[in-house]
Design a protein around this motif. Structure first.
Motif, short mmCIF file in Angstrom:
data_model
loop_
_atom_site.label_atom_id
_atom_site.label_comp_id
_atom_site.label_asym_id
_atom_site.label_seq_id
_atom_site.Cartn_x
_atom_site.Cartn_y
_atom_site.Cartn_z
N PRO A 10 7.05 9.38 0.00
CA PRO A 10 7.07 7.96 -0.26
C PRO A 10 8.26 7.03 0.58
O PRO A 10 8.38 6.00 0.89
CB PRO A 10 7.50 7.87 -1.55
N TYR A 58 8.12 3.37 7.26
CA TYR A 58 6.97 2.95 8.24
C TYR A 58 6.37 1.52 7.69
O TYR A 58 6.35 0.84 8.57
CB TYR A 58 5.68 3.92 7.64
N TRP A 59 6.58 1.09 6.50
CA TRP A 59 6.39 -0.13 6.29
C TRP A 59 7.28 -1.20 6.82
O TRP A 59 6.74 -2.47 7.30
CB TRP A 59 6.39 -0.36 4.52
N VAL A 69 5.54 11.08 7.00
CA VAL A 69 5.43 10.72 5.79
C VAL A 69 4.96 12.07 5.06
O VAL A 69 5.25 12.14 4.01
CB VAL A 69 4.23 9.43 5.44
N TRP A 128 4.19 8.93 12.50
CA TRP A 128 4.18 8.49 11.20
C TRP A 128 3.61 9.32 10.32
O TRP A 128 4.04 9.32 9.00
CB TRP A 128 3.93 7.00 11.17
N VAL A 171 7.17 6.34 3.59
CA VAL A 171 6.24 5.36 3.81
C VAL A 171 6.93 3.87 3.68
O VAL A 171 6.50 3.01 4.37
CB VAL A 171 5.41 5.30 2.43
N VAL A 211 -1.90 7.20 2.45
CA VAL A 211 -1.48 5.85 2.27
C VAL A 211 -1.38 5.46 3.63
O VAL A 211 -1.85 4.45 3.86
CB VAL A 211 -0.19 5.71 1.46
N VAL A 212 -0.68 6.04 4.47
CA VAL A 212 -0.51 5.74 5.90
C VAL A 212 -1.53 5.79 6.71
O VAL A 212 -2.21 4.97 7.51
CB VAL A 212 0.59 6.51 6.46
N SER A 242 1.15 10.49 0.45
CA SER A 242 1.99 9.66 1.16
C SER A 242 1.40 9.51 2.69
O SER A 242 1.03 8.42 3.26
CB SER A 242 3.27 9.94 1.63
#
Length: 233
Positions: free
Chosen positions: A53, A59-60, A48, A44, A56, A23-24, A20
């Motif tokens: 997830p 965050y999204w 994560v 952030w 995430v 990904v960020v 995770s």
């Protein structure tokens, strides 16, 4: 030794947090979605790392700068109330998570007898480290000269973040006490074990949930968050 299934579960949980985190990191630095306030990039990434997830997704929806650009185009407020609360809890949670890691590792290294359990010392270290990191984060973004910046950072943390940090830490400490005394009593949990960090992940998630009502209350009755003020400009 801890049961094999528990060690395996601990490693899987930690690995999910790392994925995770990756990904960020990729979205922030490779795709160029940098935060207007740079310290929020750390916030952030830390969030994560311990939530995984689910963070995430938060965050999204609420942390990614593009999310607010999209809402502005759709005629929605730049920072809806839920987004303010999510951002605030994530920021305070990052302070607590970093404080937990820094204090626990430092105390473990400095302790003359690693087998000695002094949870209250650990908790005091965790809390002081969390508050110190909160002040440092505010100091970086505070205006003025050094003395003025220190005072501004301290006063902002006390007025805006201390209640949420305290609620977060209380839930974390309650869970850690249960983990040490009831859930994982033998062998003792120590920072050199993946199970310790897995237990810490669970405690930080509990803290995030417990801090939500405090942050929401503070939004309604206490000082308004800086993000809300910026959204009205």
């Amino acid at each position: 030794m801890q049961p094999t299934w528990l060690v395996a579960l601990s490693w899987v949980s930690l690995a999910v947090g790392v994925v995770s985190f990756t990904v960020v990191v990729a979205d922030t630095y490779l795709r160029g979605h940098r935060q207007p306030v740079r310290v929020m990039e750390i916030v952030w990434l830390v969030t994560v790392l311990y939530i995984g997830p689910a963070a995430v997704r938060l965050y999204w929806n609420w942390g990614r700068p593009e999310a607010f650009s999209r809402r502005r185009q759709e005629g929605q407020p730049r920072r809806p109330r839920r987004g303010i609360v999510v951002t605030h809890v994530s920021r305070c949670g990052a302070h607590c998570a970093l404080g937990f890691v820094v204090a626990e590792v430092a105390l473990y290294v400095l302790r003359s007898d690693p087998a000695q359990e002094t949870l209250w010392v650990d908790y005091a270290g965790d809390y002081l480290a969390a508050v110190t990191i909160a002040v440092l984060f505010r100091y970086v973004g505070a205006p003025g000269r050094s003395v003025t910046k220190v005072w501004h950072a301290l006063s902002t943390v006390v007025k805006v973040e201390l209640l949420t940090i305290t609620a977060f830490e209380v839930a974390l400490f309650v869970w850690l006490t249960l983990a040490h005394r009831v859930v994982f009593p033998e062998p003792p949990l120590r920072p050199d074990s993946p199970t310790f960090w897995f237990a810490g992940q669970l405690g930080l998630i509990a803290g995030f949930i417990a801090a939500w009502p405090a942050a929401s209350w503070q939004l309604d009755r206490g000082p308004r968050f800086e993000e809300r003020r910026q959204g009205r400009r």
